[in-house]
Design a protein around this motif. Structure first.
Motif, mmCIF file in Angstrom:
data_model
loop_
_atom_site.group_PDB
_atom_site.id
_atom_site.type_symbol
_atom_site.label_atom_id
_atom_site.label_comp_id
_atom_site.label_asym_id
_atom_site.label_seq_id
_atom_site.Cartn_x
_atom_site.Cartn_y
_atom_site.Cartn_z
ATOM 1 N N MET A 126 0.826 -1.212 0.000
ATOM 2 C CA MET A 126 0.000 0.000 0.000
ATOM 3 C C MET A 126 0.865 1.268 0.000
ATOM 4 S SD MET A 126 -3.329 0.802 2.334
ATOM 5 C CE MET A 126 -2.435 1.108 3.841
ATOM 6 N N LYS A 127 2.030 1.194 0.654
ATOM 7 C CA LYS A 127 2.935 2.337 0.642
ATOM 8 C C LYS A 127 3.398 2.651 -0.774
ATOM 9 C CE LYS A 127 4.755 1.870 5.347
ATOM 10 N NZ LYS A 127 5.969 1.650 6.172
ATOM 11 N N ALA A 128 3.612 1.603 -1.556
ATOM 12 C CA ALA A 128 4.026 1.806 -2.947
ATOM 13 C C ALA A 128 2.933 2.513 -3.731
ATOM 14 C CB ALA A 128 4.369 0.463 -3.589
ATOM 15 N N ALA A 129 1.671 2.126 -3.496
ATOM 16 C CA ALA A 129 0.554 2.755 -4.198
ATOM 17 C C ALA A 129 0.443 4.233 -3.810
ATOM 18 C CB ALA A 129 -0.744 2.024 -3.882
ATOM 19 N N LYS A 130 0.619 4.536 -2.524
ATOM 20 C CA LYS A 130 0.588 5.934 -2.091
ATOM 21 C C LYS A 130 1.696 6.735 -2.765
ATOM 22 C CE LYS A 130 -1.544 5.375 2.488
ATOM 23 N NZ LYS A 130 -1.434 5.679 3.922
ATOM 24 N N LEU A 131 2.886 6.132 -2.839
ATOM 25 C CA LEU A 131 4.010 6.821 -3.474
ATOM 26 C C LEU A 131 3.722 7.088 -4.945
ATOM 27 C CD1 LEU A 131 6.890 7.911 -3.387
ATOM 28 C CD2 LEU A 131 7.700 5.574 -3.854
ATOM 29 N N VAL A 132 3.171 6.095 -5.633
ATOM 30 C CA VAL A 132 2.884 6.244 -7.065
ATOM 31 C C VAL A 132 1.871 7.361 -7.297
ATOM 32 C CG1 VAL A 132 1.813 5.138 -9.051
ATOM 33 C CG2 VAL A 132 3.496 3.892 -7.687
ATOM 34 N N PHE A 133 0.763 7.335 -6.549
ATOM 35 C CA PHE A 133 -0.266 8.354 -6.762
ATOM 36 C C PHE A 133 0.218 9.726 -6.306
ATOM 37 C CE2 PHE A 133 -3.253 4.719 -7.032
ATOM 38 C CZ PHE A 133 -3.892 5.086 -8.206
ATOM 39 N N GLY A 134 1.027 9.764 -5.259
ATOM 40 C CA GLY A 134 1.603 11.038 -4.853
ATOM 41 C C GLY A 134 2.479 11.634 -5.933
ATOM 42 N N LEU A 135 3.289 10.801 -6.556
ATOM 43 C CA LEU A 135 4.151 11.266 -7.643
ATOM 44 C C LEU A 135 3.333 11.699 -8.856
ATOM 45 C CD1 LEU A 135 7.060 8.659 -7.456
ATOM 46 C CD2 LEU A 135 7.119 11.072 -6.762
ATOM 47 N N ILE A 136 2.219 11.007 -9.112
ATOM 48 C CA ILE A 136 1.345 11.395 -10.227
ATOM 49 C C ILE A 136 0.785 12.805 -9.994
ATOM 50 C CG2 ILE A 136 -0.871 10.939 -11.347
ATOM 51 C CD1 ILE A 136 -0.266 7.947 -11.024
ATOM 52 N N CYS A 137 0.308 13.045 -8.773
ATOM 53 C CA CYS A 137 -0.226 14.378 -8.445
ATOM 54 C C CYS A 137 0.851 15.448 -8.584
ATOM 55 C CB CYS A 137 -0.802 14.386 -7.028
ATOM 56 S SG CYS A 137 -2.329 13.443 -6.834
ATOM 57 N N LEU A 138 2.054 15.158 -8.111
ATOM 58 C CA LEU A 138 3.149 16.118 -8.205
ATOM 59 C C LEU A 138 3.567 16.340 -9.661
ATOM 60 C CD1 LEU A 138 5.330 15.015 -5.157
ATOM 61 C CD2 LEU A 138 3.960 17.103 -5.363
ATOM 62 N N ALA A 139 3.518 15.282 -10.462
ATOM 63 C CA ALA A 139 3.867 15.414 -11.879
ATOM 64 C C ALA A 139 2.851 16.308 -12.601
ATOM 65 C CB ALA A 139 3.933 14.040 -12.535
ATOM 66 N N ILE A 140 1.561 16.122 -12.291
ATOM 67 C CA ILE A 140 0.527 16.972 -12.906
ATOM 68 C C ILE A 140 0.706 18.412 -12.450
ATOM 69 C CG2 ILE A 140 -1.950 17.405 -13.062
ATOM 70 C CD1 ILE A 140 -2.389 14.405 -12.710
ATOM 71 N N LEU A 141 1.026 18.593 -11.154
ATOM 72 C CA LEU A 141 1.269 19.943 -10.640
ATOM 73 C C LEU A 141 2.440 20.592 -11.374
ATOM 74 C CD1 LEU A 141 0.837 22.204 -8.525
ATOM 75 C CD2 LEU A 141 2.449 20.979 -7.050
ATOM 76 N N ALA A 142 3.524 19.855 -11.532
ATOM 77 C CA ALA A 142 4.698 20.400 -12.220
ATOM 78 C C ALA A 142 4.364 20.763 -13.666
ATOM 79 C CB ALA A 142 5.841 19.387 -12.175
ATOM 80 N N SER A 143 3.606 19.903 -14.333
ATOM 81 C CA SER A 143 3.195 20.180 -15.710
ATOM 82 C C SER A 143 2.319 21.425 -15.775
ATOM 83 C CB SER A 143 2.446 18.972 -16.276
ATOM 84 O OG SER A 143 1.940 19.246 -17.568
ATOM 85 N N ASN A 144 1.401 21.551 -14.806
ATOM 86 C CA ASN A 144 0.540 22.728 -14.765
ATOM 87 C C ASN A 144 1.351 24.007 -14.573
ATOM 88 O OD1 ASN A 144 -1.656 21.089 -15.061
ATOM 89 N ND2 ASN A 144 -2.513 21.435 -13.033
ATOM 90 N N ILE A 145 2.300 23.947 -13.630
ATOM 91 C CA ILE A 145 3.106 25.138 -13.352
ATOM 92 C C ILE A 145 3.912 25.535 -14.594
ATOM 93 C CG2 ILE A 145 5.066 25.998 -12.007
ATOM 94 C CD1 ILE A 145 3.998 24.401 -9.627
ATOM 95 N N TRP A 146 4.443 24.553 -15.298
ATOM 96 C CA TRP A 146 5.189 24.838 -16.520
ATOM 97 C C TRP A 146 4.292 25.507 -17.560
ATOM 98 C CZ3 TRP A 146 9.678 25.630 -18.632
ATOM 99 C CH2 TRP A 146 9.840 25.507 -20.015
ATOM 100 N N THR A 147 3.069 24.991 -17.700
ATOM 101 C CA THR A 147 2.126 25.583 -18.652
ATOM 102 C C THR A 147 1.712 26.979 -18.209
ATOM 103 O OG1 THR A 147 1.279 23.380 -19.225
ATOM 104 C CG2 THR A 147 -0.113 25.274 -19.779
ATOM 105 N N MET A 148 1.408 27.138 -16.911
ATOM 106 C CA MET A 148 0.997 28.440 -16.391
ATOM 107 C C MET A 148 2.070 29.496 -16.576
ATOM 108 S SD MET A 148 -0.735 27.176 -12.804
ATOM 109 C CE MET A 148 -2.208 26.150 -12.769
#
Length: 383
Positions: free
Chosen positions: A1-23
């Protein structure tokens, strides 16, 4: 379950980083009338401080707004009666129609670089709560649910939130208010200060968009109906605290309306912007083809599921949300006007509330573990 949390956390951070780059590549002169009107409000706050609440066009003596209209090639920039987002009031004043909150937030950042920092700040709040939800999840299905919703919430900060500068801060406030609502309802002894804070946040959201006032409807129903039924002092105090919080939060808008429209209860919107209720199948069809429809379905589906299967505070959270959805969707669906973000705030407030209500449920105690800790019966006491 820790691995799943890490994966989804990284997904959210990746989307955030992509958004910031676009913004970071956004232009503040994209030719949208609403944009330059919000920027004019920000400019007034930077020039006059609290005096910026007065949006009379005579304050454009530095030709700031005229310059902005020239940038977007507005043909009638000399005629103040034709200025976009402005309406004539009694006494001959011509004022901005929008409440002052979005302009105030933009004014916190340096002129020329205001929109991008506002969106990044709001996105950080949303992403932070998305990561908190993933961290609170106790089972793999709840991790997946929190992760998928968190990723969606972060993505929405760029689409459709970009459609109006007022949506970015609204989304952040809805995320925080949804979390606090779940915390408030999860406690056996509900805090008066906490419900007042929720009311304050929802009141503050009115300063970004006047229709955000409807976001408090479900709370008033949840607190008001039981009081009428039981006449409980505790329920009355909770309702009073919530109402006081809403009133304090929206005070800047009331003051701005008193200054610009002559009364705290008078709107600065023109008659063309006030649409009478009417059901229009064409408008309803637009919602069906829009991303908003997906959010509405998710919110209604999650509400019905918790009403049916939830217990305790989860069911109460669903009751608050159901009242909110009925009022808000009833209002927007009965008005013949459509934008790609009108029902996004109520949908996101509902989903944040339901998500955290589910995540904050008490951990189940396995029967076997419970049995091991039960006291032995008298007949089994060793001799």
């Amino acid at each position: 379950m820790k691995a799943a949390k890490l994966v989804f956390g990284l997904i959210c951070l990746a989307i955030l980083a992509s958004n910031i780059w676009t913004m970071s590549r956004w232009s503040e002169a994209r030719g949208v009338y609403d944009d330059i009107c919000y920027l004019r409000q920000a400019h007034l706050f930077q020039r006059f401080g609290a005096g910026g609440l007065d949006t009379n066009v005579v304050k454009d003596d530095d030709r700031y707004f005229e310059g902005k209209m020239k940038e977007i090639a507005f043909p009638e920039w000399k005629d103040q009666l034709r200025w976009p987002c402005h309406n004539p009031m009694r006494g001959g004043k011509i004022v901005l129609q929008y409440p002052p909150g979005t302009g105030f937030l933009l004014a916190l950042f340096p002129e020329g670089h205001q929109v991008v920092p506002l969106y990044i700040a709001a996105s950080l709040v949303v992403c932070g709560l998305a990561l908190a939800g993933i961290g609170l999840a106790r089972t793999l299905p709840s991790v997946v649910g929190a992760g998928l919703f968190g990723a969606l919430a972060v993505y929405l900060m760029i689409n459709p939130a970009k459609a109006s500068y007022s949506i970015a801060p609204t989304m952040a406030v809805c995320a925080v208010a949804g979390f606090l609502t779940a915390v408030w309802l999860s406690r056996d002894k509900r805090s008066v200060l906490l419900v007042a804070l929720i009311g304050l946040l929802l009141g503050v959201s009115v300063n970004f968009r006047l229709p955000n006032a409807l976001l408090a409807a479900g709370y008033f129903l949840f607190l008001g109906i039981p009081f009428l039924w039981t006449r409980s002092l505790a329920t009355f105090v909770q309702g009073l605290a919530f109402g006081a919080g809403v009133l304090v939060g929206m005070a800047p808008t009331l003051v701005a309306q008193a200054i610009n429209a002559g009364s705290a209860l008078a709107t600065t919107y023109g008659s063309a912007d006030v649409v009478a209720p009417a059901f229009d199948l064409a408008v309803f069809g637009q919602y069906l083809r829009d991303m908003q429809f997906v959010l509405i379905v998710l919110a209604i589906g999650a509400t019905l599921w918790l009403l049916r299967a939830g217990e305790g505070h989860m069911r109460q959270a669903a009751l608050v949300v159901s009242g909110n959805l009925v009022v808000n969707l009833g209002f927007f669906m009965s008005h013949p006007i459509f934008t790609p973000y009108y029902v996004v705030p109520i949908a996101m407030l509902s989903l944040w509330t339901l998500s955290f209500a589910r995540l904050l449920q008490p951990a189940a105690v396995p029967e076997a573990a419970s049995a091991r800790h039960e006291p032995a019966s008298l007949g089994a006491i060793p001799q």
